[in-house]
Scaffold this active site. Structure first.
Site, short mmCIF file in Angstrom:
data_model
loop_
_atom_site.label_atom_id
_atom_site.label_comp_id
_atom_site.label_asym_id
_atom_site.label_seq_id
_atom_site.Cartn_x
_atom_site.Cartn_y
_atom_site.Cartn_z
N ASP A 207 0.87 -1.17 0.00
CA ASP A 207 0.00 0.00 0.00
C ASP A 207 0.92 1.23 0.00
O ASP A 207 1.53 1.57 1.01
CB ASP A 207 -0.89 -0.03 1.24
CG ASP A 207 -1.76 1.22 1.35
OD1 ASP A 207 -1.58 2.16 0.54
OD2 ASP A 207 -2.60 1.28 2.26
N GLN A 210 0.61 6.45 1.05
CA GLN A 210 1.33 7.53 1.74
C GLN A 210 2.78 7.64 1.28
O GLN A 210 3.37 8.73 1.33
CB GLN A 210 1.30 7.33 3.26
CG GLN A 210 -0.08 7.44 3.89
CD GLN A 210 -0.71 8.83 3.73
OE1 GLN A 210 -0.03 9.82 3.48
NE2 GLN A 210 -2.02 8.89 3.85
N LYS A 233 -3.33 12.27 -3.54
CA LYS A 233 -2.42 12.55 -2.42
C LYS A 233 -1.07 13.03 -2.93
O LYS A 233 -0.15 13.25 -2.16
CB LYS A 233 -2.22 11.29 -1.57
CG LYS A 233 -3.47 10.84 -0.80
CD LYS A 233 -3.13 9.69 0.11
CE LYS A 233 -4.35 8.90 0.56
NZ LYS A 233 -5.18 9.58 1.54
N CYS A 373 -9.14 6.14 9.70
CA CYS A 373 -9.40 4.87 9.00
C CYS A 373 -8.40 3.80 9.43
O CYS A 373 -7.91 3.02 8.60
CB CYS A 373 -9.37 5.03 7.49
SG CYS A 373 -10.58 6.20 6.90
N1 7TS Z 1 -3.75 3.52 2.38
C1 7TS Z 1 -3.24 4.45 3.19
C2 7TS Z 1 -1.97 4.18 3.93
C3 7TS Z 1 -3.90 5.69 3.30
O1 7TS Z 1 -3.37 6.62 4.09
C4 7TS Z 1 -5.08 5.91 2.57
C5 7TS Z 1 -5.87 7.18 2.71
C6 7TS Z 1 -5.54 4.91 1.73
C7 7TS Z 1 -4.85 3.72 1.66
C8 7TS Z 1 -6.76 5.07 0.88
O2 7TS Z 1 -6.56 6.02 -0.09
P1 7TS Z 1 -7.77 6.41 -1.06
O3 7TS Z 1 -7.21 7.43 -1.95
O4 7TS Z 1 -8.17 5.17 -1.74
O5 7TS Z 1 -8.86 6.93 -0.17
N2 7TS Z 1 -5.62 7.86 3.89
C9 7TS Z 1 -6.32 8.89 4.37
C10 7TS Z 1 -5.95 9.56 5.54
O6 7TS Z 1 -4.98 9.26 6.22
N3 7TS Z 1 -6.82 10.54 5.77
O7 7TS Z 1 -7.74 10.55 4.80
C11 7TS Z 1 -7.43 9.52 3.92
#
Ligand code: 7TS
Length: 421
Positions: A207, A210, A233, A373
């Site tokens: 994953d 980040q 992001k 989350c």
């Molecule tokens: N994995 C990690 C480590 C994340 O931080 C996030 C989103 C996701 C997966 C999912 O990303 P998405 O673009 O599919 O939603 N993290 C966060 C957060 O820390 N605050 O809001 C979203």
């Protein structure tokens, strides 16, 4: 050109901030201090212009028309795929699948590769995963009776690699781990873990939601099989994510969605699949956002991920120091800024994180408060929630100072001591 030059010495967050129009707005009459970048980053003028340019000069559906617009839109869309492959060191652009976000990318692996698993097989995760890298595997466990195992963290927020090694066995079919925690900031030794996992024959899912925006991530060098991340992001538009996979594995997998674009041949009662990556991209994709995303990649490549990382380590070090100087805050994750990404989760034992975030907002400071989350991680930390400041290329020391000032006000408001320094 957003940055005057890619040299680290010219990395000036204030110059960069001037290219992000939203950063010049005010909130409650104060300068917006945006410290919620781990949730989503703001978008530079080049990305905004690229979006407008796409719709004003290029808009057409991809992969199906022979007219000029369709050909140009297809070329621009496929250019993004190649750029993304290059950005994350994926040798073959056919391994780059466009999704809605990292979440969809992780679900795609869990559902499609997960079909190969059955009772007796194990999926190895960690205690620090985001729900996006937990829930798809919980769904798989329910459907196919596979067992879930979790690598614990130590009290500094690092993975216990000794237990990881013990949990690995020939039953381990998948190891799915975050490259960087969105709560602790911990950067995990993914390459080392992938090597160990592959020795027992497990498939490795990283994953990168980040990590990819903040660190140099090289898919081939990591030695993983799948890497998921989101454009939003990393200064790109929302609604666009990527699953980068090893082509030979993607070729073995079944598509998740059926429809246009993903087929080779359809009869009334039969269908066969297109080549990768198209067999995973049913229907009209997010063309505009994909095309505009190249402007975000331009920015990151111009700056250089090493310079991005250096800036964020410096700023995180400063934030850790300033927050510690307030006294009485719980700060989660590794103490040393070089071991963590550009974010800091903290809590005041006497003020609920939501109250802290609300007061900070009245000072123009945007932080996230909540479980991020990552409810299992909150349980492990023994807290219901944390407040989190997360940094990006346009943040500078003034932003950290505004955060600290806001925290002082919050403490004064709630009559909490320890705000002397
Ligand atoms: N994995 C990690 C480590 C994340 O931080 C996030 C989103 C996701 C997966 C999912 O990303 P998405 O673009 O599919 O939603 N993290 C966060 C957060 O820390 N605050 O809001 C979203």
């Amino acid at each position: 050109m957003l940055a005057p030059s890619p040299q680290a010495s010219s990395f000036d967050p204030k110059v960069l901030a001037a290219h992000f129009p939203i950063l010049s707005r005010t909130v409650h009459g104060r300068r917006l201090v945006y410290l919620d970048n781990a949730a989503t980053t703001q978008k530079p003028d080049t990305v905004l212009a690229a979006l407008a340019r796409y719709y004003t000069t290029l808009n057409a559906n991809v992969h199906r028309g022979v007219h000029t617009l369709a050909e140009e839109a297809t070329a621009a869309f496929e250019f993004t795929r190649r750029r993304v492959a290059r950005f994350v060191g994926a040798p073959d652009p056919r391994g780059v699948i466009m999704t809605r976000n990292a979440t969809e990318a992780l679900n795609l692996v869990a559902r499609s590769w997960g079909e190969r698993l059955s009772v007796g097989d194990e999926v190895l995760l960690t205690e620090m995963e985001h729900h996006s890298n937990l829930v798809p595997w919980i769904m798989l466990a329910r459907q196919r009776g596979v067992a879930l195992r979790h690598v614990p963290i130590d009290d500094n927020g690092r993975l216990n690699l000794r237990v990881f090694a013990q949990l690995l066995s020939p039953r381990t079919r998948i190891v799915a781990v975050t490259a960087m925690s969105n709560v602790l900031g911990t950067i995990n030794p993914v390459a080392e873990m992938a090597e160990a996992a592959r020795r027992v024959g497990a498939v490795v899912v990283v994953d990168g939601a980040q990590a990819v925006p903040h660190l140099q991530v090289d898919f081939a060098a990591l030695g993983c099989d799948f890497l998921a991340f989101s454009a939003h992001k990393m200064y790109g538009p929302t609604g666009l994510g990527f699953l980068v996979g090893r082509p030979e594995l993607l070729e073995m997998m079944q598509p998740l969605y059926g429809g246009g674009e993903m087929i080779r041949e359809v009869r009334l009662d039969y269908a066969s699949w297109n080549d990768i990556p198209y067999k995973f991209e049913a229907g009209t994709p997010n063309i505009a956002d994909a095309v505009a995303f190249t402007a975000a990649l331009d920015l990151l490549e111009e700056l250089g991920m090493d310079a991005v990382r250096r800036h964020e380590v410096e700023l995180t070090g400063y934030a850790l120091e300033r927050l510690a100087s307030l006294g009485g805050l719980e700060i989660h994750g590794p103490r040393d800024a070089s071991e963590r990404g550009g974010l800091v989760s903290f809590a005041d034992p006497q003020i609920h994180p939501h109250d802290l975030a609300t007061i900070l907002d009245t000072h123009g400071v945007a932080v996230r408060a909540g479980h991020h989350c990552a409810q299992p991680l909150m349980r492990r930390l023994g807290v219901p929630a944390t407040a989190r400041a997360s940094f990006a290329i346009y943040n500078h020391r003034d932003d950290v100072d505004a955060l600290v000032e806001g925290l002082r006000h919050a403490r004064a408001y709630f009559g909490v001591g320890g705000a002397a320094s």
